[in-house]
Design a protein around this motif. Structure first.
Motif, PDB file in Angstrom:
ATOM      1  N   LEU A 292      40.024 -16.684 -19.195  1.00 45.89           N
ATOM      2  CA  LEU A 292      39.731 -16.611 -21.199  1.00 45.89           C
ATOM      3  C   LEU A 292      38.784 -14.907 -20.932  1.00 45.89           C
ATOM      4  O   LEU A 292      40.132 -14.147 -21.526  1.00 45.89           O
ATOM      5  N   LEU A 293      38.175 -14.782 -20.336  1.00 47.71           N
ATOM      6  CA  LEU A 293      36.898 -13.467 -20.421  1.00 47.71           C
ATOM      7  C   LEU A 293      38.021 -12.384 -19.729  1.00 47.71           C
ATOM      8  O   LEU A 293      38.358 -11.385 -20.543  1.00 47.71           O
ATOM      9  N   ALA A 294      38.995 -12.238 -18.681  1.00 46.91           N
ATOM     10  CA  ALA A 294      40.138 -11.967 -17.716  1.00 46.91           C
ATOM     11  C   ALA A 294      40.197 -11.321 -18.532  1.00 46.91           C
ATOM     12  O   ALA A 294      41.051  -9.816 -18.897  1.00 46.91           O
ATOM     13  N   VAL A 295      41.557 -12.641 -19.872  1.00 51.62           N
ATOM     14  CA  VAL A 295      42.655 -12.033 -20.475  1.00 51.62           C
ATOM     15  C   VAL A 295      42.361 -11.209 -21.556  1.00 51.62           C
ATOM     16  O   VAL A 295      42.507 -10.484 -22.181  1.00 51.62           O
ATOM     17  N   LEU A 296      41.031 -11.564 -21.861  1.00 50.01           N
ATOM     18  CA  LEU A 296      40.123 -10.569 -23.023  1.00 50.01           C
ATOM     19  C   LEU A 296      40.494  -9.137 -22.782  1.00 50.01           C
ATOM     20  O   LEU A 296      40.753  -8.148 -23.733  1.00 50.01           O
ATOM     21  N   THR A 297      39.990  -9.453 -21.483  1.00 52.35           N
ATOM     22  CA  THR A 297      40.172  -7.684 -21.250  1.00 52.35           C
ATOM     23  C   THR A 297      41.174  -7.027 -20.964  1.00 52.35           C
ATOM     24  O   THR A 297      40.807  -5.926 -21.367  1.00 52.35           O
ATOM     25  N   LEU A 298      41.543  -7.772 -21.029  1.00 54.20           N
ATOM     26  CA  LEU A 298      43.309  -7.103 -20.601  1.00 54.20           C
ATOM     27  C   LEU A 298      43.392  -6.792 -21.520  1.00 54.20           C
ATOM     28  O   LEU A 298      43.995  -5.768 -22.087  1.00 54.20           O
ATOM     29  N   TRP A 299      43.696  -7.474 -23.343  1.00 55.19           N
ATOM     30  CA  TRP A 299      43.736  -6.948 -24.413  1.00 55.19           C
ATOM     31  C   TRP A 299      43.152  -5.853 -24.875  1.00 55.19           C
ATOM     32  O   TRP A 299      43.338  -4.790 -25.626  1.00 55.19           O
ATOM     33  N   ALA A 300      41.733  -5.866 -24.124  1.00 53.98           N
ATOM     34  CA  ALA A 300      40.733  -4.809 -24.533  1.00 53.98           C
ATOM     35  C   ALA A 300      40.998  -3.504 -24.244  1.00 53.98           C
ATOM     36  O   ALA A 300      41.223  -2.747 -24.825  1.00 53.98           O
ATOM     37  N   ALA A 301      41.688  -3.507 -22.871  1.00 56.98           N
ATOM     38  CA  ALA A 301      42.227  -2.317 -22.463  1.00 56.98           C
ATOM     39  C   ALA A 301      43.706  -1.275 -23.080  1.00 56.98           C
ATOM     40  O   ALA A 301      43.966  -1.340 -22.696  1.00 56.98           O
ATOM     41  N   VAL A 302      44.559  -3.070 -23.195  1.00 57.11           N
ATOM     42  CA  VAL A 302      46.106  -3.263 -24.475  1.00 57.11           C
ATOM     43  C   VAL A 302      45.745  -1.579 -25.472  1.00 57.11           C
ATOM     44  O   VAL A 302      46.663  -1.226 -25.683  1.00 57.11           O
ATOM     45  N   ALA A 303      44.210  -2.723 -26.196  1.00 53.81           N
ATOM     46  CA  ALA A 303      44.004  -1.829 -27.411  1.00 53.81           C
ATOM     47  C   ALA A 303      43.393  -0.553 -27.331  1.00 53.81           C
ATOM     48  O   ALA A 303      44.190   0.264 -28.129  1.00 53.81           O
TER      49      ALA A 303
END
Lengths: 450, 172
Positions: A292-303
């Motif tokens: 889940l932390l990895a997915v959050l990092t993906l969102w952070a990268a997108v943002a």
């Protein structure tokens, strides 16, 4: 035969992959490559390709060799290509990395290493893609998730072709290129690689594995929607590439492709939230939390990417976005899933033949959550320190972040090796006269077909 | 061609009994792809809806003495059934002696429980299990151990029904 069996060579792909990641983190930590000062420097490109064409690519193919037959409920096709493909891809990556290093030093061997490395990578990953493609083809009609894996293979092919083109350009094999169009292909190589191939495949895999590990129902509508958006993103990216090739403005197509890709990630995010809410397992294990932390990092990268695009500062954040996507999201997810996949496959290999006939330990006993947790924390902390260092243009800080990531990955490598060797398994559960699983190759016992 | 399991509830009805549970119990023992034929003293209209929700079409026929024969056939839209070597004759297998509900268990637990149960069973006895994931690793292992099986998913692919007929197991 209906159903899937243990993949013999998956552990070999995993083993090679994680060793390359440790090497890459060490080279970043030692300052051999400096992505802060020289994001496109030859040394940076060398180490980046240890991570992408090495660690991430080998990990993804290795996982898919086990995962795609499970999705397709059939045997792996052309399975004999598993080991040769791994050897070719591994040699190809080492040659390519050597080629970049030679290029940086002006060594005469550079063109040969770059061209040879690219050719070996095409052969190795081509072999991997062929096995997976044939396995998917035999299982038609396909549901949305396996189709997404198939789309990832298209992304792999595009990455390879573009990469081979770029390497040939650097090796001086292409005719002189006055317009510098070959260099314009670089962003497409990166986007097809990290996005079209690795992220598409990772999203597909997470649709299956996360519900399985969290004991939740698999979403049914989301994957179809995501697949449509992903196909749109691919087509638009292809159009943008064609526009660049003929020298037309590609910004519209590229922007539309990015919007479709972000929408696809948003669909996945919503499904993931539903999976987490609807789970029957109350306590999420370390590997689940790290995923889940990895997915959050993906969102952070997108943002970060979106925010910078709105402010017209895209160029400034590209290295950070690539870093977050490559390490926090893709590597983070990979390491998290290995924490589940390694004990499961090891259990299946060693206890599968006797399951039901005698007491067996739980898979959690092979690798307790608490052994993983601290290293996931250190790894992600290192990733964020690295991201901050790239934004703040602080090379020393980047090296420190890489050191933290490297220590965490090396520790996880030891944890996984101990899991393979059944280090935590009580003596009464060990099978008499049967060797413990080998580190890098699964033993398929007589009677079961590989 | 669909094979049917016969359930005659006429005697029960004439005695004033309630046949619904008997019919539902019979439904649970159907092999994937198998249909149900019910003989009743009236046309069992309330059943049509229940059976339709479970993926069965119905056809009713009045018999000469006022009784009814209703056949429930699996709908064509139900996904295909996977069958092991020698599992094609599943409709002739004995009724299952064990019913295992293995949903909400983490892999490999469902697989372990099924194999543990099978180890206690005699050849030709049949086990029925409900799972919430396709048991992809179990199916080849069952075959490897000499058992026969039939496995089918429901339409939404959220539930898998597995029927295993125990073979003459070779001890390894």
């Amino acid at each position: 035969m209906h159903g899937a069996t243990l993949s013999r060579w998956t552990m070999s792909w995993f083993g090679a992959a994680i060793v390359l990641l440790v090497a890459a983190e060490a080279l970043f930590a030692l300052g051999f490559a400096d992505p802060v000062a020289a994001p496109r420097g030859a040394e940076t490109l060398a180490v980046v390709h240890l991570v992408t064409a090495g660690w991430l690519g080998l990990l993804t193919i290795g996982a898919a060799l086990q995962f795609v037959p499970v999705l397709a409920a059939g045997r792996l096709r052309a399975a004999a290509a598993s080991l040769p493909s791994l050897i070719l891809a591994l040699l190809g990556d080492l040659a390519l990395v050597g080629g970049f290093v030679a290029l940086g030093r002006g060594a005469a061997a550079a063109p040969h290493l770059l061209a040879g490395g690219a050719a070996l990578l095409v052969a190795g990953y081509g072999g991997g893609g062929m096995m997976l493609g044939l396995t998917l083809r035999a299982a038609r009609p396909l549901a949305a998730v396996p189709r997404l894996v198939g789309l990832g293979l298209v992304g792999l092919a595009a990455t390879l072709v573009l990469g081979a083109g770029l390497a040939s350009g650097l090796a001086g094999l292409l005719p002189p290129d006055p317009a510098g169009r070959v260099a314009d292909l670089l962003p497409f190589h990166i986007v097809f690689g990290l996005g079209g191939w690795l992220t598409a495949t990772a999203l597909a895999v997470s649709y299956r594995l996360l519900p399985m590990f969290l004991l939740a129902a698999e979403p049914s509508v989301g994957p179809k929607r995501l697949l449509r958006l992903a196909i749109s993103a691919f087509v638009l990216l292809g159009l943008a590439l064609a526009a660049v090739a003929v020298g037309v403005d590609a910004r519209l197509a590229a922007g539309a492709s990015a919007i479709a890709a972000v929408a696809a990630i948003a669909v996945h995010g919503r499904d993931l939230a539903a999976i987490v809410r609807g789970r029957r397992r109350r306590d999420i294990e370390a590997s689940g939390r790290a995923s889940l932390l990895a997915v959050l990092t993906l969102w952070a990268a997108v943002a970060l990417g979106l925010g910078a695009a709105l402010l017209g500062e895209t160029a400034r954040v590209v290295p950070t976005v690539v870093h977050l996507a490559g390490f926090g999201w893709l590597s983070g997810l990979g390491l998290a899933q290995l924490g589940k996949i390694v004990p499961f496959l090891t259990w299946l290999e060693y206890f599968g033949p006797v399951m039901g006939r005698r007491p067996t330990p739980r898979t959690q006993d092979l690798l307790p959550s608490r052994r993983l947790e601290p290293w996931y924390v250190v790894f992600h902390a290192g990733v964020w320190i690295g991201a901050a260092a790239l934004l703040a243009e602080a090379p020393a800080l980047y090296r420190f972040g890489a050191l933290m990531q490297g220590v965490a990955v090396a520790a996880l490598l030891v944890v996984f090796a101990r899991t393979r060797r059944l280090a935590g398994v009580a003596a009464e559960h060990l099978r008499e006269g049967v060797d413990r699983p080998r580190l890098f190759v699964a033993t398929i016992e007589p009677g079961s077909k590989p | 061609m669909t094979l049917y399991k016969d359930v005659d509830v006429r005697t029960l009805l004439r005695k004033g009994g309630e046949p619904f549970r008997l019919i539902m119990a019979a439904l649970e023992t159907l092999a994937p792809g198998q249909g149900l034929r019910i003989l009743s003293t009236f046309e069992p209209k309330p059943l049509y809806r229940v059976m339709s929700e479970r993926g069965f079409d119905h056809a009713a026929r009045p018999l000469t003495d006022g009784d009814w024969e209703v056949t429930f056939t699996p709908s064509a839209s139900v996904p295909p059934v996977a069958v092991s070597r020698g599992g094609e004759d599943a409709t002739d297998w004995a009724d299952p002696i064990f019913h295992l509900d293995l949903s909400a268990l983490e892999a490999p637990e469902p697989m372990v429980r099924i194999l543990r149960q099978i180890d206690l069973m005699e050849p030709d006895e049949v086990l029925f299990a409900v799972l919430d994931r396709e048991p992809v690793f179990l199916l080849p292992e069952l075959e490897r151990r000499g058992h026969r099986w039939v496995c089918a998913a429901d339409e939404a692919r959220t539930t898998w029904r597995l029927l295993v007929r125990v073979g003459e197991e070779t001890v390894s």
